[in-house]
Design a protein around this motif. Structure first.
Motif, PDB file in Angstrom:
ATOM      1  N   ASP A  97       0.854  -1.233  -0.033  1.00 20.47           N
ATOM      2  CA  ASP A  97       0.123   0.036   0.065  1.00 20.47           C
ATOM      3  C   ASP A  97       0.845   1.324  -0.111  1.00 20.47           C
ATOM      4  O   ASP A  97       0.730   2.116  -0.886  1.00 20.47           O
TER       5      ASP A  97
ATOM      6  N   ARG B  98       0.841   4.331  -2.814  1.00 22.39           N
ATOM      7  CA  ARG B  98       0.674   5.596  -2.408  1.00 22.39           C
ATOM      8  C   ARG B  98       1.928   6.679  -2.836  1.00 22.39           C
ATOM      9  O   ARG B  98       1.615   7.714  -3.101  1.00 22.39           O
TER      10      ARG B  98
ATOM     11  N   VAL C 254       5.357   8.511   2.467  1.00 25.36           N
ATOM     12  CA  VAL C 254       4.992   7.553   3.408  1.00 25.36           C
ATOM     13  C   VAL C 254       5.848   7.242   4.420  1.00 25.36           C
ATOM     14  O   VAL C 254       6.968   6.799   4.132  1.00 25.36           O
TER      15      VAL C 254
END
Length: 201
Positions: free
Chosen positions: A113, A117, A124
């Motif tokens: 994930d 992103r 992140v």
């Protein structure tokens, strides 16, 4: 399809990451490196979208590689994936322009994930690491003190450190003393340990 390069000197970890991420339909692992100094040649040859880098690697560490990639291949997004989330490393990584900083004990779904992103243009960083980084603050060491501690970590004498850095022994003694004071260390070996534990070296 998002293409990935994975750099980690631990073969089992690197291959496990490659296998797990390769199971995601939108990811393809196109290169693996066991040393930091293998990354730039691999990027030149394979042109991945994302480089996943460990910090502690032979040749060049992941933060040095991240800075080199930012300078030469700004289109390649960099995610640091490491065992240790040392606060100093987080700050240095962000200063080097990385897109993400994640710890290896996170579930692979979280890493996947995070990569998605990052590809969407986001930055992140594991939330716990942001808190740690804020609590511990920036390194109190100057650039010269950091450089001297890095060389001192090899165990050389004051004269040998001075010769390596082309500075006077007096400068080495003064900077080591300052570094010991700033890290609340007992001696230079303790200062090296403390600085490493905080990710300042």
């Amino acid at each position: 399809m998002t293409t990935l390069l994975i750099a980690d000197d631990q073969t089992m970890v690197r291959e496990a990451l490659a296998a797990l991420l390769g199971m995601e339909p939108e990811f393809e692992v196109i290169a693996q490196c066991a040393r930091g100094d293998e990354v730039l040649p691999a990027v030149r040859h394979r042109a991945p979208d994302v480089a996943l880098l460990d910090v502690d690697m032979p040749g060049l560490d992941g933060l040095e590689v991240a800075a080199a990639l930012a300078a030469e291949f700004s289109q390649v997004r960099v995610v640091i994936v490491t065992t240790y989330g040392r606060p100093g490393w987080v700050r240095r990584a962000l200063d080097a322009g990385v897109s993400g900083f994640m710890v290896k004990d996170a579930p692979v779904e979280r890493l996947a994930d995070g990569i998605r992103r990052v590809m969407a243009g986001l930055q992140v960083v594991d939330s716990e690491l942001i808190v740690e980084s804020t609590v511990h603050g920036q390194s109190p060491l100057t650039e010269r003190e950091t450089e001297i501690l890095r060389v001192a970590a090899g165990g050389g004498s004051v004269g040998e450190i001075a010769s390596t850095l082309f500075i006077s022994p007096g400068t080495v003694r003064n900077r080591l003393s300052a570094a010991i004071g700033k890290t609340d260390a007992r001696n230079r070996a303790d200062a090296v340990r403390i600085a490493r534990d905080h990710g300042w070296l």
